[in-house]
Design an enzyme around this catalytic site. Structure first.
Site, short mmCIF file in Angstrom:
data_model
loop_
_atom_site.label_atom_id
_atom_site.label_comp_id
_atom_site.label_asym_id
_atom_site.label_seq_id
_atom_site.Cartn_x
_atom_site.Cartn_y
_atom_site.Cartn_z
N LYS A 166 0.83 -1.04 -0.08
CA LYS A 166 -0.14 0.18 -0.05
C LYS A 166 0.94 1.20 -0.06
CE LYS A 166 -4.04 1.91 2.71
NZ LYS A 166 -4.64 1.67 4.10
N SER A 207 -9.62 1.35 3.00
CA SER A 207 -8.80 2.19 2.05
C SER A 207 -7.66 1.52 1.31
CB SER A 207 -8.18 3.23 2.92
OG SER A 207 -7.43 2.76 3.69
N SER A 248 -9.83 -0.86 6.93
CA SER A 248 -9.08 -1.08 5.82
C SER A 248 -8.34 -2.06 5.21
CB SER A 248 -8.44 0.32 5.90
OG SER A 248 -9.06 1.45 5.65
N1 GLN Z 1 -13.20 3.57 6.51
C1 GLN Z 1 -12.79 4.02 7.51
C2 GLN Z 1 -12.47 5.68 7.44
O1 GLN Z 1 -12.70 5.79 6.33
C3 GLN Z 1 -11.50 3.20 7.78
C4 GLN Z 1 -10.47 3.52 7.00
C5 GLN Z 1 -8.99 2.94 7.56
O2 GLN Z 1 -9.44 1.90 8.26
N2 GLN Z 1 -7.92 3.23 7.21
O3 GLN Z 1 -11.58 6.20 8.19
#
Ligand code: GLN
Length: 488
Positions: free
Chosen positions: A81, A156, A180
């Site tokens: 990532k 994400s 994420s």
């Molecule tokens: N979808 C969640 C957010 O928007 C989690 C994101 C994540 O785990 N980085 O914050």
């Protein structure tokens, strides 16, 4: 050979490397070919590092030749990532504000993978600063779900999940602040593990919400996920929140099954709004656990309904503080025509951050400001404790908790971008685990009639990753969903 080679799991490839049936250069070239073939459609990669990967593969083959492989996965190519700092290789975290930023050092987990001999194929797309659930907040382009290109791979870590699912990489690293790793894994028929907070070093991982962020492995099988965790779960003096615990042995008991285990089913995780096909698949999976010898126990996590608000207050507060460092001077983008320092800050940040990052910075700054701190930030911290205590109580009764990973399967790209709240609601089942600092994983548990993957979430006690993997493996063994051909 390339198409079948890229279909192997990491452990299968590792066995072929060990027996010298295949070389790491062959495997890496096969991945690169697969990337060239499918990534124009999937768009998982922000940057492919062909030269770096091939060089690492050659070095791996040389070690193999000399009879001294560096690890069990030496020579198995993976992706990262774009949140992980990679020395000499641009790292943007999905944001314009880091465009052109070339880190002077490697994140600890990147260093560990390099030392273990894994060729790194490049940097994978993500929501800007890991804020999002669909990859659509990436400043560059959205990634497409290889199971249905009109849909999101989740977020994400959507680029990581899509690349693993599309056979572009054998495995990948993602990060999980509120789901994420697990939600994109559920959307793409892959396995994703969020380790216990502190299990894996955050050093050199671009910070979103430091008290919640945790890097972890993403792969096609439970065994691969365990093998990858084995390489990155290390105490790290460079991260003050890194736990000083031994690397877990997740492979030895992996095949031990679930007989005799008590699995809690949290009432609050089966709520209205869940897609009926997701619910049906989940209920069938629960029955299967019973058939395999586990006992299902109805449990309650009464503060679940506050998790979403708590998470968005705390994560945005931490983000507003963490993102203050992007000033247009130290990293990446700098506004061109600014006059004076204040204007330079304002213009660089104005141009560099996307809408979602700005929304969170404002929300967090508000929650932390004088007069509101007690009502929002401090209150949220207290609720966080209550949520953690819910889990502590549940784990006095059961060995692990099972639930859906996401209330819905992968949704259409464009469906939720204009409605942040409905996007935030995707995270209801994944967020509480981060607030409590617990390990959680998502394992494939079926497909909808339209052919969209469904994920099963397993949550455990702190540092109990080995048991989570064992439960997931018991389920996987009955199905092998990972053999299903991806339509891309
Ligand atoms: N979808 C969640 C957010 O928007 C989690 C994101 C994540 O785990 N980085 O914050």
């Amino acid at each position: 050979m390339s198409s079948t080679l890229t279909d192997l799991s990491m452990l299968e490839l590792a066995a072929k490397l060990a027996s010298r049936e295949v070389s790491s250069v062959e495997a890496t070239k096969a991945s690169l070919q697969r990337i060239a073939q499918v990534d124009p459609k999937v768009r998982a990669f922000l940057r492919v590092d062909e030269a770096g990967a091939l060089q690492a593969a050659e070095a791996s083959d040389a070690r193999r030749h000399a009879g001294s492989p560096a690890s069990a996965l030496d020579g198995v190519p993976v992706g990262l990532k774009d949140i992980f700092l990679t020395q000499g290789l641009q790292t943007t975290c999905g944001s314009r504000i880091l465009e052109g930023f070339v880190p002077p050092y490697d994140a600890t987990v990147v260093r560990l993978l390099k030392e273990a001999g894994l060729p790194l194929l490049g940097k994978l797309n993500m929501d800007e600063f890991a804020m999002g659930s669909s990859n659509e907040s990436s400043a560059y382009f959205p990634t497409h779900n290889p199971w249905d290109l009109t849909r999101t791979p989740g977020g994400s870590s959507g680029g990581s999940a899509a690349a693993v699912a599309a056979r572009e990489v054998f495995g990948a690293l993602g990060t999980d602040t509120g789901g994420s790793i697990r939600q994109p894994a559920a959307f793409t028929n892959t396995v994703g593990l969020k380790p216990t907070y502190g299990r894996v070093s955050r050093y050199g991982v671009i910070a979103f919400a430091s008290s919640l962020d945790q890097p972890g492995p993403m792969a096609r099988t439970v065994g691969d996920t365990a093998a990858l965790l084995q390489l990155i779960a290390r105490h790290d003096p460079l991260d003050s929140t890194s736990a000083d615990v031994a690397t877990p042995d997740c492979l030895t008991g992996l095949e031990d099954g679930v007989r005799g285990l008590k699995l809690g089913v949290p009432r609050e995780y089966f709520t209205a709004g869940m897609d009926p096909e997701v619910e049906g698949t989940l209920r069938a999976s629960l029955e299967e656990f019973e058939r395999m010898g586990a006992t299902l126990v109805d449990v309650s996590l009464p503060h679940t309904k506050y998790a979403l608000a708590t998470y968005y207050l705390l994560s945005s507060s931490e983000a507003s503080s963490n993102l203050a460092r992007y000033d247009g001077i130290r990293y990446g983008l700098r506004a061109k025509d600014a006059r004076g320092l204040k204007e330079l800050y304002a213009q660089s940040r104005g141009q560099g951050f996307g809408a979602e990052a700005k929304r969170r910075i404002m929300l967090g700054t508000y929650a932390l400001s004088a007069g509101y701190y007690d009502a929002y930030y401090l209150r949220a911290q207290k609720v966080r404790t209550l949520i953690r205590e819910d889990f502590t109580r549940a784990f006095q009764q059961v060995d692990a908790l099972v639930s859906p990973t996401s209330p819905v399967p992968a949704f259409k790209l464009g469906d939720k971008v204009d409605d942040p709240l409905s996007m935030y609601l995707m995270d209801v089942y994944t967020l509480p685990c981060n607030l409590a600092g617990l390990p959680g994983l998502s394992v494939p548990c079926g497909f909808t009639q339209a052919g969209l993957p469904v994920g099963l979430q397993i949550l455990g006690r702190p540092f109990d990753e080995a048991r989570l993997l064992r439960i997931a493996r018991a389920f996987e063994r009955e199905h092998d969903f990972f053999r299903r051909a991806v339509p891309v």
